[in-house]
Design a protein around this motif. Structure first.
Motif, short mmCIF file in Angstrom:
data_model
loop_
_atom_site.label_atom_id
_atom_site.label_comp_id
_atom_site.label_asym_id
_atom_site.label_seq_id
_atom_site.Cartn_x
_atom_site.Cartn_y
_atom_site.Cartn_z
N TRP A 65 0.82 -1.21 0.00
CA TRP A 65 0.00 0.00 0.00
C TRP A 65 0.85 1.26 0.00
O TRP A 65 0.43 2.28 -0.58
N LEU A 69 0.66 4.12 -2.74
CA LEU A 69 0.46 5.53 -2.39
C LEU A 69 1.41 6.41 -3.18
O LEU A 69 1.02 7.45 -3.72
N ARG A 72 0.15 6.66 -6.68
CA ARG A 72 -1.03 7.52 -6.78
C ARG A 72 -0.63 8.99 -6.74
O ARG A 72 -1.14 9.81 -7.51
N PRO A 209 -4.69 -2.30 -2.55
CA PRO A 209 -5.42 -1.09 -2.94
C PRO A 209 -6.54 -0.73 -1.98
O PRO A 209 -6.82 0.45 -1.75
N ARG A 210 -7.19 -1.74 -1.38
CA ARG A 210 -8.24 -1.47 -0.41
C ARG A 210 -7.66 -0.82 0.84
O ARG A 210 -8.27 0.10 1.43
N LEU A 212 -4.93 0.96 0.91
CA LEU A 212 -4.55 2.32 0.52
C LEU A 212 -5.76 3.23 0.56
O LEU A 212 -5.69 4.35 1.07
N ASP A 213 -6.89 2.78 0.01
CA ASP A 213 -8.09 3.61 0.00
C ASP A 213 -8.52 3.95 1.43
O ASP A 213 -9.01 5.06 1.70
N HIS A 214 -8.35 2.98 2.33
CA HIS A 214 -8.71 3.19 3.74
C HIS A 214 -7.84 4.30 4.36
O HIS A 214 -8.35 5.16 5.08
N TRP A 216 -6.18 6.54 2.58
CA TRP A 216 -6.29 7.73 1.74
C TRP A 216 -7.34 8.71 2.26
O TRP A 216 -7.16 9.93 2.17
N ARG A 217 -8.42 8.18 2.81
CA ARG A 217 -9.51 9.06 3.26
C ARG A 217 -9.03 10.11 4.27
O ARG A 217 -9.31 11.30 4.09
N ALA A 220 -5.57 12.21 2.47
CA ALA A 220 -5.69 13.13 1.35
C ALA A 220 -5.85 14.59 1.78
O ALA A 220 -5.19 15.48 1.21
#
Length: 224
Positions: A65, A69, A72, A209-210, A212-214, A216-217, A220
């Protein structure tokens, strides 16, 4: 304090295999971390100080992750780069001992701290873990960086007093220092056995990726 989420689903208490997962994390021997490489002067840096979950244990590090990141950010915000100073088996004491040098080299704009599980599994006092995390946050803030603290959870067999005290340590550190908290890193995948490697211990490459999304919130907004 800014909470990324208000709570963790009670479902994470289910499944005896969760205990096996956490115990095995403590058995992953710490390895020598490579000195973080200073990012180019034209970029800002996200410094990640974590354990095996952020070091990409058991998978190609490029699939972890933290690497995702970095990818991304390169595709969406070229001003930011990522330095991964995570070490498998790391404790908060180990992270604290390495942090000053990492800060000096990376000169980060944001520090992500994902540590503590190995402290709990070694039976270290919660007050010591909390003190180490608090010191890491203060050092990071003193360097001029924003801080994201990523928490973890201990299995219920350790007793309610310990598990609640452990979780509260992250919340207390974040609240008293005015930094962002993500309460539980593995929350999105904890009940999905297919999300873990064949040893049922570490997340697979497919679910990075999941994760990372967790992260990322809450992360960001800190990059703006």
């Amino acid at each position: 304090m800014k909470l990324a989420y208000d709570g963790v689903s009670a479902r994470i208490q289910q499944g005896l295999w969760w205990v096996v997962l956490l115990v095995a994390m403590a058995l992953v021997a710490p390895v020598q971390a490579k000195a973080p490489v200073r990012a180019p002067a034209t970029t800002k840096t996200v410094l990640v100080m974590g354990d095996s979950l952020s070091a990409g244990y058991g998978i190609d590090v490029r699939q972890g992750w933290v690497s995702l990141l970095d990818q991304r950010l390169k595709s969406t915000n070229a001003r930011w780069a990522v330095v991964n100073a995570s070490v498998s088996g790391e404790t908060t004491a180990g992270g604290l001992s390495r942090l000053p040098a990492a800060l000096a080299r990376a000169k980060p704009g944001v520090v992500v701290i994902e540590l503590g599980a190995n402290d709990g599994l070694r039976g270290l006092p919660v007050r010591d873990m909390q003190a180490n995390l608090d010191r890491m946050v203060k050092l990071s803030k003193a360097s001029g960086a924003k801080v994201l603290v990523i928490g973890t959870r201990m299995p219920p067999n350790l007793g309610r007093a310990y598990t609640e005290g452990f979780a509260n340590a992250y919340a207390t550190v974040a609240r008293t220092n005015g930094v962002t908290l993500l309460p539980f890193f593995l929350e999105p995948i904890m009940l999905d056995r297919a999300a873990f490697q064949r040893d049922n211990l570490h997340p697979t490459a497919a679910v990075q990726p999941r994760l990372l999304d967790h992260v990322w919130r809450p992360l960001a907004p800190m990059l703006r």
